[in-house]
Design a protein around this motif. Sequence first.
Motif, PDB file in Angstrom:
ATOM      1  N   PHE A 236       0.831  -1.206   0.000  1.00  0.00           N
ATOM      2  CA  PHE A 236       0.000   0.000   0.000  1.00  0.00           C
ATOM      3  C   PHE A 236       0.866   1.257   0.000  1.00  0.00           C
ATOM      4  O   PHE A 236       0.534   2.250  -0.652  1.00  0.00           O
ATOM      5  CB  PHE A 236      -0.955  -0.004   1.201  1.00  0.00           C
ATOM      6  N   GLU A 246       2.189   9.891   0.851  1.00  0.00           N
ATOM      7  CA  GLU A 246       2.964   9.048   1.730  1.00  0.00           C
ATOM      8  C   GLU A 246       2.032   8.479   2.780  1.00  0.00           C
ATOM      9  O   GLU A 246       1.255   9.207   3.378  1.00  0.00           O
ATOM     10  CB  GLU A 246       4.062   9.892   2.386  1.00  0.00           C
ATOM     11  N   CYS A 249      -0.984   6.728   8.463  1.00  0.00           N
ATOM     12  CA  CYS A 249      -1.691   6.125   9.595  1.00  0.00           C
ATOM     13  C   CYS A 249      -2.914   5.371   9.061  1.00  0.00           C
ATOM     14  O   CYS A 249      -3.496   5.760   8.057  1.00  0.00           O
ATOM     15  CB  CYS A 249      -2.100   7.253  10.535  1.00  0.00           C
ATOM     16  N   LEU A 250      -3.262   4.303   9.749  1.00  0.00           N
ATOM     17  CA  LEU A 250      -4.418   3.518   9.294  1.00  0.00           C
ATOM     18  C   LEU A 250      -5.237   3.083  10.500  1.00  0.00           C
ATOM     19  O   LEU A 250      -4.677   2.635  11.497  1.00  0.00           O
ATOM     20  CB  LEU A 250      -3.927   2.282   8.529  1.00  0.00           C
ATOM     21  N   GLU A 251      -6.534   3.262  10.412  1.00  0.00           N
ATOM     22  CA  GLU A 251      -7.371   2.702  11.475  1.00  0.00           C
ATOM     23  C   GLU A 251      -8.497   1.894  10.851  1.00  0.00           C
ATOM     24  O   GLU A 251      -9.036   2.264   9.808  1.00  0.00           O
ATOM     25  CB  GLU A 251      -7.914   3.803  12.393  1.00  0.00           C
ATOM     26  N   MET A 252      -8.804   0.786  11.467  1.00  0.00           N
ATOM     27  CA  MET A 252      -9.807  -0.108  10.900  1.00  0.00           C
ATOM     28  C   MET A 252     -10.752  -0.614  11.978  1.00  0.00           C
ATOM     29  O   MET A 252     -10.317  -0.980  13.065  1.00  0.00           O
ATOM     30  CB  MET A 252      -9.121  -1.338  10.285  1.00  0.00           C
ATOM     31  N   GLU A 253     -12.021  -0.607  11.654  1.00  0.00           N
ATOM     32  CA  GLU A 253     -12.991  -1.315  12.495  1.00  0.00           C
ATOM     33  C   GLU A 253     -13.645  -2.336  11.604  1.00  0.00           C
ATOM     34  O   GLU A 253     -14.572  -2.022  10.860  1.00  0.00           O
ATOM     35  CB  GLU A 253     -14.018  -0.342  13.047  1.00  0.00           C
TER      36      GLU A 253
ATOM     37  N   LEU B 221      -5.454   4.007  -6.574  1.00  0.00           N
ATOM     38  CA  LEU B 221      -5.162   4.068  -5.145  1.00  0.00           C
ATOM     39  C   LEU B 221      -6.328   3.487  -4.340  1.00  0.00           C
ATOM     40  O   LEU B 221      -6.138   2.705  -3.417  1.00  0.00           O
ATOM     41  CB  LEU B 221      -4.880   5.516  -4.720  1.00  0.00           C
ATOM     42  N   TYR B 225      -6.291   0.264  -1.938  1.00  0.00           N
ATOM     43  CA  TYR B 225      -6.710   0.430  -0.553  1.00  0.00           C
ATOM     44  C   TYR B 225      -7.746  -0.630  -0.199  1.00  0.00           C
ATOM     45  O   TYR B 225      -7.656  -1.306   0.832  1.00  0.00           O
ATOM     46  CB  TYR B 225      -7.287   1.842  -0.401  1.00  0.00           C
ATOM     47  N   MET B 228      -6.156  -3.965   0.156  1.00  0.00           N
ATOM     48  CA  MET B 228      -5.460  -4.119   1.424  1.00  0.00           C
ATOM     49  C   MET B 228      -6.447  -4.432   2.540  1.00  0.00           C
ATOM     50  O   MET B 228      -6.227  -5.347   3.329  1.00  0.00           O
ATOM     51  CB  MET B 228      -4.674  -2.848   1.754  1.00  0.00           C
ATOM     52  N   SER B 290     -15.714   0.127   9.189  1.00  0.00           N
ATOM     53  CA  SER B 290     -15.205   1.334   8.555  1.00  0.00           C
ATOM     54  C   SER B 290     -13.698   1.370   8.735  1.00  0.00           C
ATOM     55  O   SER B 290     -13.143   0.633   9.541  1.00  0.00           O
ATOM     56  CB  SER B 290     -15.834   2.568   9.192  1.00  0.00           C
ATOM     57  N   ALA B 291     -13.047   2.198   7.963  1.00  0.00           N
ATOM     58  CA  ALA B 291     -11.604   2.333   8.087  1.00  0.00           C
ATOM     59  C   ALA B 291     -11.206   3.684   7.531  1.00  0.00           C
ATOM     60  O   ALA B 291     -11.957   4.297   6.775  1.00  0.00           O
ATOM     61  CB  ALA B 291     -10.884   1.227   7.331  1.00  0.00           C
ATOM     62  N   ALA B 292     -10.020   4.142   7.920  1.00  0.00           N
ATOM     63  CA  ALA B 292      -9.513   5.389   7.382  1.00  0.00           C
ATOM     64  C   ALA B 292      -7.994   5.298   7.286  1.00  0.00           C
ATOM     65  O   ALA B 292      -7.353   4.791   8.190  1.00  0.00           O
ATOM     66  CB  ALA B 292      -9.907   6.555   8.279  1.00  0.00           C
ATOM     67  N   ALA B 293      -7.458   5.734   6.172  1.00  0.00           N
ATOM     68  CA  ALA B 293      -6.005   5.799   6.021  1.00  0.00           C
ATOM     69  C   ALA B 293      -5.620   7.249   5.843  1.00  0.00           C
ATOM     70  O   ALA B 293      -6.151   7.931   4.972  1.00  0.00           O
ATOM     71  CB  ALA B 293      -5.551   4.982   4.827  1.00  0.00           C
ATOM     72  N   LEU B 294      -4.721   7.707   6.694  1.00  0.00           N
ATOM     73  CA  LEU B 294      -4.262   9.092   6.595  1.00  0.00           C
ATOM     74  C   LEU B 294      -2.999   9.144   5.766  1.00  0.00           C
ATOM     75  O   LEU B 294      -2.057   8.405   6.024  1.00  0.00           O
ATOM     76  CB  LEU B 294      -3.976   9.650   7.991  1.00  0.00           C
ATOM     77  N   LEU B 295      -3.019   9.989   4.774  1.00  0.00           N
ATOM     78  CA  LEU B 295      -1.839  10.124   3.934  1.00  0.00           C
ATOM     79  C   LEU B 295      -1.155  11.446   4.248  1.00  0.00           C
ATOM     80  O   LEU B 295      -1.777  12.449   4.516  1.00  0.00           O
ATOM     81  CB  LEU B 295      -2.222  10.055   2.456  1.00  0.00           C
ATOM     82  N   HIS B 296       0.122  11.420   4.158  1.00  0.00           N
ATOM     83  CA  HIS B 296       0.978  12.498   4.559  1.00  0.00           C
ATOM     84  C   HIS B 296       1.868  12.788   3.375  1.00  0.00           C
ATOM     85  O   HIS B 296       1.928  11.990   2.485  1.00  0.00           O
ATOM     86  CB  HIS B 296       1.799  11.968   5.743  1.00  0.00           C
ATOM     87  N   THR B 302      -4.350  14.120   3.079  1.00  0.00           N
ATOM     88  CA  THR B 302      -5.542  13.503   2.539  1.00  0.00           C
ATOM     89  C   THR B 302      -5.898  12.291   3.382  1.00  0.00           C
ATOM     90  O   THR B 302      -5.019  11.621   3.901  1.00  0.00           O
ATOM     91  CB  THR B 302      -5.261  13.022   1.097  1.00  0.00           C
ATOM     92  N   LEU B 304      -8.182   8.705   3.243  1.00  0.00           N
ATOM     93  CA  LEU B 304      -8.996   7.785   2.457  1.00  0.00           C
ATOM     94  C   LEU B 304      -9.946   7.098   3.422  1.00  0.00           C
ATOM     95  O   LEU B 304      -9.503   6.437   4.350  1.00  0.00           O
ATOM     96  CB  LEU B 304      -8.107   6.713   1.844  1.00  0.00           C
ATOM     97  N   TYR B 306     -13.249   4.532   4.317  1.00  0.00           N
ATOM     98  CA  TYR B 306     -13.931   3.328   3.851  1.00  0.00           C
ATOM     99  C   TYR B 306     -15.120   3.113   4.772  1.00  0.00           C
ATOM    100  O   TYR B 306     -14.957   3.132   5.994  1.00  0.00           O
ATOM    101  CB  TYR B 306     -12.956   2.156   3.932  1.00  0.00           C
ATOM    102  N   GLU B 325     -10.693  14.846  10.488  1.00  0.00           N
ATOM    103  CA  GLU B 325     -10.315  14.839  11.901  1.00  0.00           C
ATOM    104  C   GLU B 325     -11.234  15.703  12.748  1.00  0.00           C
ATOM    105  O   GLU B 325     -11.633  15.315  13.834  1.00  0.00           O
ATOM    106  CB  GLU B 325      -8.867  15.336  12.064  1.00  0.00           C
TER     107      GLU B 325
END
Lengths: 305, 356
Positions: A236, A246, A249-253, B221, B225, B228, B290-296, B302, B304, B306, B325
């Motif tokens: 990923f 880049e 951070c990832l959070e998943m439920e 992307l 995602y 993954m 649910s999920a969230a990926a923070l991109l830097h 940004t 992403l 879910y 946030e």
Amino acid sequence: MKKKVLLMGASGSGKTSMRSLIFSNNPASMTARLGATIDVEQNHVRFLGDLILNLWDCGGQDAFMDSYLTTQRSTIFQHVGVMIYVFDVETREMNKDLEYYRDCLEGLRQYSPGAAVFLLVHKMDLVRENKPVTFGKKHKELQVASGDADITVFGTSIYDESLYKAWSSIVHTLIPNAAVLSKHLTTFAEVCSASEVILFERTTFLVIATSTSATEDIHKLDGTRYERTSELIKAFKHSCSRVREEFHCLEMELPDFTAVLDEMTRNTYVMVIAHDPSIETGALRLNIRMARRKFEQLQGDGHVL
Amino acid sequence: MCCFISLILYVRSGKTSIQQVLFENLPPKQTFYLETTTRIVKHTYDTVIPLEIWDCPGTITVETLGAPLSQFLTIIFVIDIRDLYNQPISKLVEFIVAAYHENPNVNIEVFVHKAEKLQEDDKIENFRQINERVTDRLLDISPDYEQMPLNFHLTSVYDHTLHEAFSRVLHKLIDSLPFLEDLLNVFCANSQSPKAFLFDIASRLYIATDASPVDSATHNLCCDYLQMLNSFGPLYKSASASSSRHRKLLPPVLSVPSLSDHDQESPGRTTPSAGASNSKQRAKDLFYPSAAALLHPSTPGTTLTYHLIMEHLALLAIMPTPVFESRRGLVEYNVVFFREGVQEIYQVEQEARSGG
């Protein structure tokens, strides 16, 4: 603190490919473009801040090998922390490989008797039938060739998670305070009511340490989860880099668990897995933020030693 | 009623690979080992609409198909990108003409496949040539064919082009598409999201997206995602805790009437990740992953997101990290609103299908 890592094996066995995959964040499909390594390519890989892996990727053509074993002998085999010897599982010249391998082992015994030896039976993806049997046979053969030397053998492929498993255990031997980290991760897991906490190195996403807890037996988690996680996150990260982003951070439920993957220290990422449905990702993130200072400190301490 | 799609043409042009990669989750590298299809294989796949995909052998003709061409809503021809010679092109043209005569409303799609075999420049040149030759040939036969709804896609199982092309094919079969798109537009406008996709989770095909143009980098992307997250799903499955998690998905059909009485059960009131303590009780019975990926670090960053919408569908959205946030509650609220909309559309469609 510098640790010298020798990467050896016959020409075309996949040494440079695996190096590019683990340390340069390149996908497996890119490795086809790599050329043969000429002589020794030295790389300094900063690992966990102060630990520097001095990676010697040694080109495997016969002429180079002969020179390593004779004129360059002392340069190559001095101050070695780990030697990784790569064998192509489908090689037609196993005897020649083994002969060179035994010579290298001899050189190591002479100059760096304390070095750890890892043998990778590589390109396992090419084995179509009954991988465990093929691997078992190779394993035995290598054991015999090594004599009384203490070796660890892994079957690896750049197309699945097995490479991460092998490299995680290789770097594990190089980390001075792995046991202390593990103890603190266990405490951290208890505080978070988490089932498990895993610490990764930041650039390679190799597993450095994990929590150990009694609840692990109850959950019966998948045995390949650590290396699979490394592989998934690396893939990923690569997707993100293609759009000039880049991963952060990832959070998943998800139906089966709640997890947060976030920065722990400057050089590490942490993943917290909770199975208790009442645990919120926000709470886990807060705990990680609170624990950061302690872990920075731990890491600092480890390298003073 | 089922929507029929058929994959037709040529020995070893990659039809079965396409089907396997999309719907059976086969890694692209493994497609090398697939055997040649020798008879028609029918696959059914349930997403917003039920699909029936016929994987036809390369030797198929209109006569041996075993069903009138008029039954099919879409016909996908798969042609190897290196096949720009006379014979394969004429066979393709022949089939297109036959299909068009049987059913002028059929969607005809041509996948110029195995694009990975060629270099970037040759790829585009071959694609253009195949496109041009087929169109010229058709116009030679009759000038009427200019009106024919014929689309060309450049595809490969090794990247996301196949997913994107198949998504576009699918869109023509979804009657409710404009409504889904409207919902997505509303969601995007209210969540400051520049792009949102409604994905079919298992196949990673997008069912609908908002009105802003699809840029393939963003699409790729989101695809990665989703992949993954799909892989993470079973990875930390616990043998003992799963039963105690007790959070089951609500069946997709809503009990719409007497909403006020059913407030407790309505999925619309439940957002497990919203963090409100009073939702915990209800979250136990009703749970949408649910999920969230923070991109830097591209400022301001940004995220992403879910969110599961229905059993097979997930909403993937891109939004600025500060919005996610600081206004997470509102975003979750918008998701709930969106989810209710999609579920209602689905329910109406179900009724229409069973009634018709």
